[in-house]
Design a protein around this motif. Structure first.
Motif, PDB file in Angstrom:
ATOM      1  N   GLY A 132       0.712  -1.239  -0.119  1.00  0.00           N
ATOM      2  CA  GLY A 132      -0.015   0.006   0.294  1.00  0.00           C
ATOM      3  C   GLY A 132       0.711   1.204   0.092  1.00  0.00           C
ATOM      4  N   ARG A 133       2.061   1.337  -0.201  1.00  0.00           N
ATOM      5  CA  ARG A 133       2.974   2.330  -0.146  1.00  0.00           C
ATOM      6  C   ARG A 133       3.974   2.639  -1.299  1.00  0.00           C
ATOM      7  NH1 ARG A 133       5.794   2.029   6.101  1.00  0.00           N
ATOM      8  NH2 ARG A 133       6.008   4.209   5.505  1.00  0.00           N
ATOM      9  N   VAL A 134       4.516   3.771  -1.381  1.00  0.00           N
ATOM     10  CA  VAL A 134       5.444   4.219  -2.399  1.00  0.00           C
ATOM     11  C   VAL A 134       6.590   3.536  -2.004  1.00  0.00           C
ATOM     12  CG1 VAL A 134       6.653   5.820  -3.465  1.00  0.00           C
ATOM     13  CG2 VAL A 134       4.194   6.206  -2.841  1.00  0.00           C
ATOM     14  N   ALA A 135       7.119   2.559  -2.828  1.00  0.00           N
ATOM     15  CA  ALA A 135       8.583   1.945  -2.759  1.00  0.00           C
ATOM     16  C   ALA A 135       9.470   2.425  -3.402  1.00  0.00           C
ATOM     17  CB  ALA A 135       8.284   0.331  -2.659  1.00  0.00           C
ATOM     18  N   VAL A 136      10.575   3.398  -2.832  1.00  0.00           N
ATOM     19  CA  VAL A 136      11.322   3.844  -3.666  1.00  0.00           C
ATOM     20  C   VAL A 136      12.802   2.942  -3.511  1.00  0.00           C
ATOM     21  CG1 VAL A 136      12.866   5.875  -4.093  1.00  0.00           C
ATOM     22  CG2 VAL A 136      10.511   6.159  -3.079  1.00  0.00           C
ATOM     23  N   ILE A 137      13.065   2.237  -4.549  1.00  0.00           N
ATOM     24  CA  ILE A 137      14.458   1.205  -4.789  1.00  0.00           C
ATOM     25  C   ILE A 137      15.463   2.212  -5.135  1.00  0.00           C
ATOM     26  CG2 ILE A 137      15.214  -0.626  -5.563  1.00  0.00           C
ATOM     27  CD1 ILE A 137      12.777  -1.286  -4.283  1.00  0.00           C
ATOM     28  N   VAL A 138      16.806   2.093  -4.266  1.00  0.00           N
ATOM     29  CA  VAL A 138      17.673   3.094  -4.560  1.00  0.00           C
ATOM     30  C   VAL A 138      19.077   2.316  -4.659  1.00  0.00           C
ATOM     31  CG1 VAL A 138      19.078   4.920  -3.619  1.00  0.00           C
ATOM     32  CG2 VAL A 138      16.742   4.910  -3.357  1.00  0.00           C
ATOM     33  N   ASP A 139      19.796   2.550  -5.631  1.00  0.00           N
ATOM     34  CA  ASP A 139      21.159   1.844  -6.025  1.00  0.00           C
ATOM     35  C   ASP A 139      22.011   3.011  -6.072  1.00  0.00           C
ATOM     36  OD1 ASP A 139      23.256   0.005  -5.689  1.00  0.00           O
ATOM     37  OD2 ASP A 139      22.261  -1.393  -7.135  1.00  0.00           O
ATOM     38  N   ASP A 140      23.348   2.684  -6.186  1.00  0.00           N
ATOM     39  CA  ASP A 140      24.527   3.645  -6.683  1.00  0.00           C
ATOM     40  C   ASP A 140      24.574   3.973  -7.973  1.00  0.00           C
ATOM     41  OD1 ASP A 140      25.709   1.325  -7.074  1.00  0.00           O
ATOM     42  OD2 ASP A 140      27.311   1.564  -5.528  1.00  0.00           O
ATOM     43  N   GLY A 141      24.037   3.054  -8.873  1.00  0.00           N
ATOM     44  CA  GLY A 141      24.076   3.013 -10.448  1.00  0.00           C
ATOM     45  C   GLY A 141      23.262   1.813 -10.748  1.00  0.00           C
ATOM     46  N   LEU A 142      23.077   1.614 -12.266  1.00  0.00           N
ATOM     47  CA  LEU A 142      22.587   0.524 -12.925  1.00  0.00           C
ATOM     48  C   LEU A 142      23.542   0.186 -14.131  1.00  0.00           C
ATOM     49  CD1 LEU A 142      19.731  -0.603 -12.836  1.00  0.00           C
ATOM     50  CD2 LEU A 142      19.079   0.474 -14.898  1.00  0.00           C
ATOM     51  N   ALA A 143      23.823  -1.057 -13.907  1.00  0.00           N
ATOM     52  CA  ALA A 143      24.765  -1.686 -15.011  1.00  0.00           C
ATOM     53  C   ALA A 143      23.862  -2.825 -15.815  1.00  0.00           C
ATOM     54  CB  ALA A 143      26.034  -2.307 -14.242  1.00  0.00           C
ATOM     55  N   PRO A 168      21.313   7.302  -9.271  1.00  0.00           N
ATOM     56  CA  PRO A 168      22.279   8.691  -9.880  1.00  0.00           C
ATOM     57  C   PRO A 168      22.662   8.380 -11.149  1.00  0.00           C
ATOM     58  CG  PRO A 168      23.049   8.050  -7.782  1.00  0.00           C
ATOM     59  CD  PRO A 168      22.390   6.743  -8.383  1.00  0.00           C
ATOM     60  N   VAL A 169      22.875   7.208 -11.896  1.00  0.00           N
ATOM     61  CA  VAL A 169      23.255   7.097 -13.206  1.00  0.00           C
ATOM     62  C   VAL A 169      22.811   5.589 -13.895  1.00  0.00           C
ATOM     63  CG1 VAL A 169      25.533   5.993 -12.565  1.00  0.00           C
ATOM     64  CG2 VAL A 169      25.544   6.814 -14.780  1.00  0.00           C
ATOM     65  N   ALA A 170      22.419   5.724 -14.890  1.00  0.00           N
ATOM     66  CA  ALA A 170      22.126   4.367 -15.839  1.00  0.00           C
ATOM     67  C   ALA A 170      22.147   4.714 -17.477  1.00  0.00           C
ATOM     68  CB  ALA A 170      20.530   4.286 -15.312  1.00  0.00           C
ATOM     69  N   PRO A 171      22.960   3.702 -17.973  1.00  0.00           N
ATOM     70  CA  PRO A 171      22.761   3.794 -19.607  1.00  0.00           C
ATOM     71  C   PRO A 171      21.628   4.293 -20.144  1.00  0.00           C
ATOM     72  CG  PRO A 171      22.904   1.339 -18.834  1.00  0.00           C
ATOM     73  CD  PRO A 171      22.967   2.123 -17.556  1.00  0.00           C
ATOM     74  N   ALA A 172      21.559   5.277 -20.851  1.00  0.00           N
ATOM     75  CA  ALA A 172      20.339   5.514 -21.774  1.00  0.00           C
ATOM     76  C   ALA A 172      19.643   4.482 -22.394  1.00  0.00           C
ATOM     77  CB  ALA A 172      20.793   6.614 -22.715  1.00  0.00           C
ATOM     78  N   PRO A 191      24.094   8.415 -19.728  1.00  0.00           N
ATOM     79  CA  PRO A 191      24.885   8.542 -20.717  1.00  0.00           C
ATOM     80  C   PRO A 191      24.520   7.470 -21.969  1.00  0.00           C
ATOM     81  CG  PRO A 191      25.896   7.517 -18.868  1.00  0.00           C
ATOM     82  CD  PRO A 191      24.530   8.058 -18.404  1.00  0.00           C
ATOM     83  N   ARG A 192      25.052   7.930 -23.093  1.00  0.00           N
ATOM     84  CA  ARG A 192      24.931   6.936 -24.252  1.00  0.00           C
ATOM     85  C   ARG A 192      26.112   6.096 -24.064  1.00  0.00           C
ATOM     86  NH1 ARG A 192      20.384   7.141 -26.809  1.00  0.00           N
ATOM     87  NH2 ARG A 192      19.450   9.190 -26.932  1.00  0.00           N
ATOM     88  N   ASP A 193      27.424   6.591 -23.856  1.00  0.00           N
ATOM     89  CA  ASP A 193      28.478   5.990 -23.711  1.00  0.00           C
ATOM     90  C   ASP A 193      28.731   5.408 -22.375  1.00  0.00           C
ATOM     91  OD1 ASP A 193      29.230   6.305 -26.317  1.00  0.00           O
ATOM     92  OD2 ASP A 193      30.002   8.125 -26.042  1.00  0.00           O
ATOM     93  N   PHE A 194      28.381   4.360 -21.878  1.00  0.00           N
ATOM     94  CA  PHE A 194      28.380   3.700 -20.530  1.00  0.00           C
ATOM     95  C   PHE A 194      29.026   2.178 -20.670  1.00  0.00           C
ATOM     96  CE2 PHE A 194      26.677   1.403 -16.956  1.00  0.00           C
ATOM     97  CZ  PHE A 194      26.390   2.107 -15.974  1.00  0.00           C
ATOM     98  N   TRP A 195      30.026   2.162 -19.771  1.00  0.00           N
ATOM     99  CA  TRP A 195      30.530   0.771 -19.484  1.00  0.00           C
ATOM    100  C   TRP A 195      30.829   0.145 -18.297  1.00  0.00           C
ATOM    101  CZ3 TRP A 195      32.813   5.373 -20.762  1.00  0.00           C
ATOM    102  CH2 TRP A 195      33.904   5.949 -19.901  1.00  0.00           C
ATOM    103  N   ALA A 196      30.735   1.266 -17.366  1.00  0.00           N
ATOM    104  CA  ALA A 196      30.471   0.853 -15.791  1.00  0.00           C
ATOM    105  C   ALA A 196      30.088   1.955 -15.021  1.00  0.00           C
ATOM    106  CB  ALA A 196      31.890   0.475 -15.406  1.00  0.00           C
ATOM    107  N   ILE A 197      29.606   1.787 -13.817  1.00  0.00           N
ATOM    108  CA  ILE A 197      29.244   2.815 -12.796  1.00  0.00           C
ATOM    109  C   ILE A 197      30.374   3.613 -12.199  1.00  0.00           C
ATOM    110  CG2 ILE A 197      28.117   3.361 -10.783  1.00  0.00           C
ATOM    111  CD1 ILE A 197      26.338   0.542 -11.362  1.00  0.00           C
ATOM    112  N   GLY A 198      31.501   2.984 -11.816  1.00  0.00           N
ATOM    113  CA  GLY A 198      32.571   3.468 -11.237  1.00  0.00           C
ATOM    114  C   GLY A 198      33.203   4.953 -11.723  1.00  0.00           C
TER     115      GLY A 198
END
Length: 231
Positions: A132-143, A168-172, A191-198
């Motif tokens: 019944g709630r808004v669940a906000v899933i958070v990570d440091d980026g998406l690979a 914060p960041v995820a490939p387009a 970003p379109r040019d994405f290879w890693a979060i680090g």
């Protein structure tokens, strides 16, 4: 480039707060968010989001299942809970020569690590239901997105009213795929040019268990003090 995960979390928190405020204007029932971190890297980010939203902080315990011979490549993920769920990336599974027996062994290993983390991070603290709630899933980026997909699927199965993925960041090119699992996706950089979060962080060190526990304990203590009026 973000200085560290905490800075990324503060910037992300503002965006999440703005979007949830917009959603509440059309649906006032969306006023009770809970923030779920994907440990370990997502914890410092989620701490800032939860603080900004004045929302409780919890964890979704998810583990990537690495491909045979390529452990850094996710062929899927397993999420803990009453109804343990496995999300499989069929293309990666087939391309890396995965088989049912190997998948079962890998799944068992990751579930054992999830149980270790539950004891280490949560102790006897009860987890918060997203029902019944808004669940906000958070990570440091998406690979690959495997763990985020598993986490989103889990909170939806537990009755979340709205499942939001905030990173914060995820490939387009990942956005459309992730919106099959998330009701809303909030990202600062795509970003379109994405290879890693680090490379998007100046400080992207691997958090230890001790760091993770300290961040959680401090966040929970602040929340408990606020709830009792001690601050």
């Amino acid at each position: 480039m973000f200085t560290d995960r905490s800075e990324a979390g503060r910037l992300l928190a503002d965006r999440v707060a703005e979007r949830l405020a917009e959603l509440r204007r059309s649906d006032p029932a969306l006023s009770d968010p809970v923030v779920y971190a994907l440990p370990r890297g997502g914890v410092p980010v989620a701490v800032e989001v939860a603080r900004r939203l004045h929302a409780p902080l919890d964890l979704v315990l998810v583990r990537k299942i690495g491909a045979p011979g390529y452990p850094e490549v996710a062929m899927g993920a397993v999420v803990d809970g009453v109804d343990r769920q496995t999300i499989l990336n069929e293309d990666v599974f087939a391309a890396t020569g995965g088989d049912a027996a190997g998948l079962s062994r890998a799944r068992s290993r990751e579930l054992a690590e999830i149980e270790r983390r539950r004891i280490r991070y949560l102790g006897d603290r009860p987890q918060i239901s997203p029902a019944g709630r808004v669940a906000v899933i958070v990570d440091d980026g998406l690979a690959t997105g495997a763990t985020a997909k598993a986490a989103l699927s889990a909170v939806k199965r537990q009755g979340a009213r709205l499942a939001v993925l905030a990173v914060p960041v995820a490939p387009a090119d990942s956005i459309a795929d992730m919106l099959r699992y998330a009701d809303e996706m909030i990202v600062l950089q795509t970003p379109r040019d994405f290879w890693a979060i680090g490379p998007f962080y100046r400080d992207f060190h691997q958090l230890s268990d001790d760091e993770t526990v300290q961040l959680l304990r401090e966040a929970w203590a602040r929340r408990d003090e606020t709830a009792t009026g001690d601050v």
